[in-house]
Design a protein around this motif. Sequence first.
Motif, PDB file in Angstrom:
ATOM      1  N   SER A  54       0.496  -1.227   0.034  1.00 50.35           N
ATOM      2  CA  SER A  54       0.231   0.256   0.139  1.00 50.35           C
ATOM      3  C   SER A  54       0.650   1.262   0.113  1.00 50.35           C
ATOM      4  CB  SER A  54      -1.289   0.264   1.299  1.00 50.35           C
ATOM      5  OG  SER A  54      -0.214   0.398   2.241  1.00 50.35           O
ATOM      6  N   VAL A  55       1.983   1.355   0.659  1.00 50.32           N
ATOM      7  CA  VAL A  55       2.674   2.108   1.194  1.00 50.32           C
ATOM      8  C   VAL A  55       3.230   3.172  -0.779  1.00 50.32           C
ATOM      9  CG1 VAL A  55       4.273   3.321   2.323  1.00 50.32           C
ATOM     10  CG2 VAL A  55       3.056   2.781   3.086  1.00 50.32           C
ATOM     11  N   PRO A  56       3.445   2.316  -1.112  1.00 51.79           N
ATOM     12  CA  PRO A  56       3.799   3.016  -2.930  1.00 51.79           C
ATOM     13  C   PRO A  56       3.165   2.498  -3.675  1.00 51.79           C
ATOM     14  CG  PRO A  56       5.117   1.016  -2.661  1.00 51.79           C
ATOM     15  CD  PRO A  56       4.519   1.577  -1.181  1.00 51.79           C
ATOM     16  N   PHE A  57       1.839   2.962  -3.598  1.00 51.58           N
ATOM     17  CA  PHE A  57       0.464   3.735  -3.280  1.00 51.58           C
ATOM     18  C   PHE A  57       0.042   4.718  -3.353  1.00 51.58           C
ATOM     19  CE2 PHE A  57      -3.695   3.522  -3.935  1.00 51.58           C
ATOM     20  CZ  PHE A  57      -4.167   3.574  -4.963  1.00 51.58           C
ATOM     21  N   LEU A  58       0.623   4.988  -1.555  1.00 51.14           N
ATOM     22  CA  LEU A  58      -0.182   5.467  -1.113  1.00 51.14           C
ATOM     23  C   LEU A  58       0.611   7.021  -1.050  1.00 51.14           C
ATOM     24  CD1 LEU A  58      -2.185   3.909   2.158  1.00 51.14           C
ATOM     25  CD2 LEU A  58      -3.250   5.717   0.117  1.00 51.14           C
ATOM     26  N   LEU A  59       2.164   7.407  -1.332  1.00 46.28           N
ATOM     27  CA  LEU A  59       2.443   8.394  -0.269  1.00 46.28           C
ATOM     28  C   LEU A  59       2.511   8.883  -2.056  1.00 46.28           C
ATOM     29  CD1 LEU A  59       4.628   8.778   1.338  1.00 46.28           C
ATOM     30  CD2 LEU A  59       5.825   7.841   1.109  1.00 46.28           C
ATOM     31  N   PRO A  60       3.414   8.725  -3.181  1.00 49.01           N
ATOM     32  CA  PRO A  60       2.845   9.464  -4.227  1.00 49.01           C
ATOM     33  C   PRO A  60       1.713  10.216  -4.441  1.00 49.01           C
ATOM     34  CG  PRO A  60       4.412   7.315  -4.300  1.00 49.01           C
ATOM     35  CD  PRO A  60       3.182   7.185  -3.254  1.00 49.01           C
ATOM     36  N   LEU A  61       0.480   9.790  -4.909  1.00 48.63           N
ATOM     37  CA  LEU A  61      -0.594  10.270  -3.862  1.00 48.63           C
ATOM     38  C   LEU A  61      -0.481  11.645  -3.550  1.00 48.63           C
ATOM     39  CD1 LEU A  61      -2.976   7.188  -5.206  1.00 48.63           C
ATOM     40  CD2 LEU A  61      -2.144   9.046  -6.673  1.00 48.63           C
ATOM     41  N   MET A  62      -0.540  10.671  -2.311  1.00 47.96           N
ATOM     42  CA  MET A  62      -0.179  12.147  -0.573  1.00 47.96           C
ATOM     43  C   MET A  62       0.344  13.104  -1.320  1.00 47.96           C
ATOM     44  SD  MET A  62       0.620  11.616   2.866  1.00 47.96           S
ATOM     45  CE  MET A  62       0.532  12.442   4.606  1.00 47.96           C
ATOM     46  N   MET A  63       1.890  13.283  -2.015  1.00 44.13           N
ATOM     47  CA  MET A  63       2.652  14.457  -1.999  1.00 44.13           C
ATOM     48  C   MET A  63       2.150  14.907  -3.596  1.00 44.13           C
ATOM     49  SD  MET A  63       4.916  14.215   0.508  1.00 44.13           S
ATOM     50  CE  MET A  63       5.182  12.998   1.615  1.00 44.13           C
ATOM     51  N   GLN A  64       1.568  14.612  -4.005  1.00 44.66           N
ATOM     52  CA  GLN A  64       1.142  15.240  -4.994  1.00 44.66           C
ATOM     53  C   GLN A  64      -0.102  15.763  -4.626  1.00 44.66           C
ATOM     54  OE1 GLN A  64       2.030  13.167  -9.480  1.00 44.66           O
ATOM     55  NE2 GLN A  64       2.948  11.539  -8.227  1.00 44.66           N
ATOM     56  N   LEU A  65      -1.746  15.188  -4.431  1.00 44.20           N
ATOM     57  CA  LEU A  65      -2.323  15.274  -4.455  1.00 44.20           C
ATOM     58  C   LEU A  65      -2.745  16.077  -3.105  1.00 44.20           C
ATOM     59  CD1 LEU A  65      -4.870  12.009  -5.701  1.00 44.20           C
ATOM     60  CD2 LEU A  65      -3.660  14.479  -7.141  1.00 44.20           C
ATOM     61  N   GLY A  66      -2.310  15.488  -2.040  1.00 45.46           N
ATOM     62  CA  GLY A  66      -2.671  16.475  -0.486  1.00 45.46           C
ATOM     63  C   GLY A  66      -1.294  17.445  -0.328  1.00 45.46           C
ATOM     64  N   PHE A  67       0.308  17.851  -0.928  1.00 44.88           N
ATOM     65  CA  PHE A  67       0.895  18.293  -0.650  1.00 44.88           C
ATOM     66  C   PHE A  67       1.396  19.747  -1.987  1.00 44.88           C
ATOM     67  CE2 PHE A  67       3.619  17.061   3.202  1.00 44.88           C
ATOM     68  CZ  PHE A  67       2.691  16.093   3.475  1.00 44.88           C
ATOM     69  N   GLY A  68       0.461  18.819  -2.797  1.00 44.83           N
ATOM     70  CA  GLY A  68       0.909  19.630  -4.254  1.00 44.83           C
ATOM     71  C   GLY A  68       1.941  19.589  -5.192  1.00 44.83           C
ATOM     72  N   PHE A  69       2.451  18.684  -4.538  1.00 43.58           N
ATOM     73  CA  PHE A  69       4.225  18.602  -4.938  1.00 43.58           C
ATOM     74  C   PHE A  69       3.786  18.013  -6.601  1.00 43.58           C
ATOM     75  CE2 PHE A  69       6.662  17.634  -0.902  1.00 43.58           C
ATOM     76  CZ  PHE A  69       6.358  18.606   0.036  1.00 43.58           C
ATOM     77  N   SER A  70       4.760  18.874  -7.511  1.00 46.33           N
ATOM     78  CA  SER A  70       4.977  17.868  -9.092  1.00 46.33           C
ATOM     79  C   SER A  70       5.366  16.490  -8.916  1.00 46.33           C
ATOM     80  CB  SER A  70       5.697  18.925  -9.688  1.00 46.33           C
ATOM     81  OG  SER A  70       7.240  18.719  -9.599  1.00 46.33           O
TER      82      SER A  70
END
Length: 474
Positions: A288-304
């Motif tokens: 789950s972590v490789p799925f959640l972490l990039p989405l969290m950083m991009q959708l939640g943090f607004g990172f590129s």
Amino acid sequence: MRSPANPSRMTPAPGFRTVALIIASAMFMEQLDGTILATALPSMAESFDVSPLHMSVALTSYMLSLAVFIPASGAIADRYGSRNVFRAAIAIFTLGSILCGLSGNLPLLVLSRLLQGMGGAMMVPVGRLVLLRSVPKSELVSAMSWLLVPALIGPVVGPPLGGFIVTWVSWRWIFYINVPIGIAGMWLATKYVPDVRIAERQRFDRVGFVLSGISLSCLVFGLELASRGDTSGLGSVGLIVGGLIVGAVYVWHSKRVANPILDLSLMRFPTFRLSVIAGSLTRITAGSVPFLLPLMMQLGFGFSAAHSGVVTFVSALGAMLMKATAAPVLRMWGFRATLVWNGVLSMVCVALCAAFRPDWPLWTIYTVLLLSGFFQSLQFSAYNTVAYADVPSERFSSATSFYTTFQQLMLSLGICVAAAALHVSVTWNGHAHAQLPDFSVAFLVVTFVSLIAAPVCLLLPKNAGAEMSGHRAR
């Protein structure tokens, strides 16, 4: 060359480190592909005009293919030779990568990922089987480290490389970069990988292969549909129930054939059984972590994509740093104590990801991810090794197929559990899209599931795997 009928009498080949590095190169290609893809999911979703949460099917379809074809890997390697199967697997994986890059919509990408999975299903278990049959148990921890360290370069390079490719080129190149690696892997396999196979051919369990394939595919896709929540609940429930029924038929069938495709009798070995059960629970979080972490950083943090890749690669760096300490840690503490306490530490680190917020100093996020990667890598190194402590060497082939099947199934289940937790949280809170609180819920859910593994590991004997670790319980 054919191996002797009794693989337990084999001695380490002079070049087993070379073979381990070649096998690790194939694992590098597979791990690189997976971590790059996780970083690129939002950009791919935009290209295909679908929700980013629906892109989880691109990950689960690959893992589905692994779960279906891995059971046959040991029998196919025994029949056709490990070198031939390993080389063909790299070729299929490379072809699937090309087709993924050419995909114009999500359904075509899923079909291409299924083909990729057919190749991946043979690469890793067959490579591991070669080492198991070439190295004595007393040297297996070191041999696995040689195998796993280069493979961990993939997760380290993957996120930042994926972010760079998505930001500056095109997500399609995350698949095209597999082509030169695949060509080099086929050439090296031809030159250096031994053609290990058993002298006596065993009858292939065709009925078992069909039953296990239907059961696993129904379960994985039923869970995938349920996790997305955008289809009729009756369809997902029907697939899951159908998978369980066919699975029960397979269990009945496996007790009536000499060499079942998934040998359930292996669960009689205590270390193998407990490693499968506890490792399966822990891998739900790992998937789950490789799925959640990039989405969290991009959708939640607004990172590129590039920025999120630079942040998330730190956990893989921690995994690489751990490999030098695996042998001394296991020698000092043994498998049981290591799996119990290290398992708790690794899950605490994952749970801390639920508290990540944009106003956190980056160094604190880096520290948590570094420790998380370190502890999780130690956990899986211990699981992957102690599983074979009690298994006779002549049964390594079936044990590798069985263990790797459940390993991949649980990784796929982890993505489904994470996606389901996200969907439920988004719906409950009335959000239009996943927000930071929704990701926090998902991280806590998968952490809770994996914490159950700690009491299971307590059932291991104190001297479990002592021949491998060198630990002597007082």
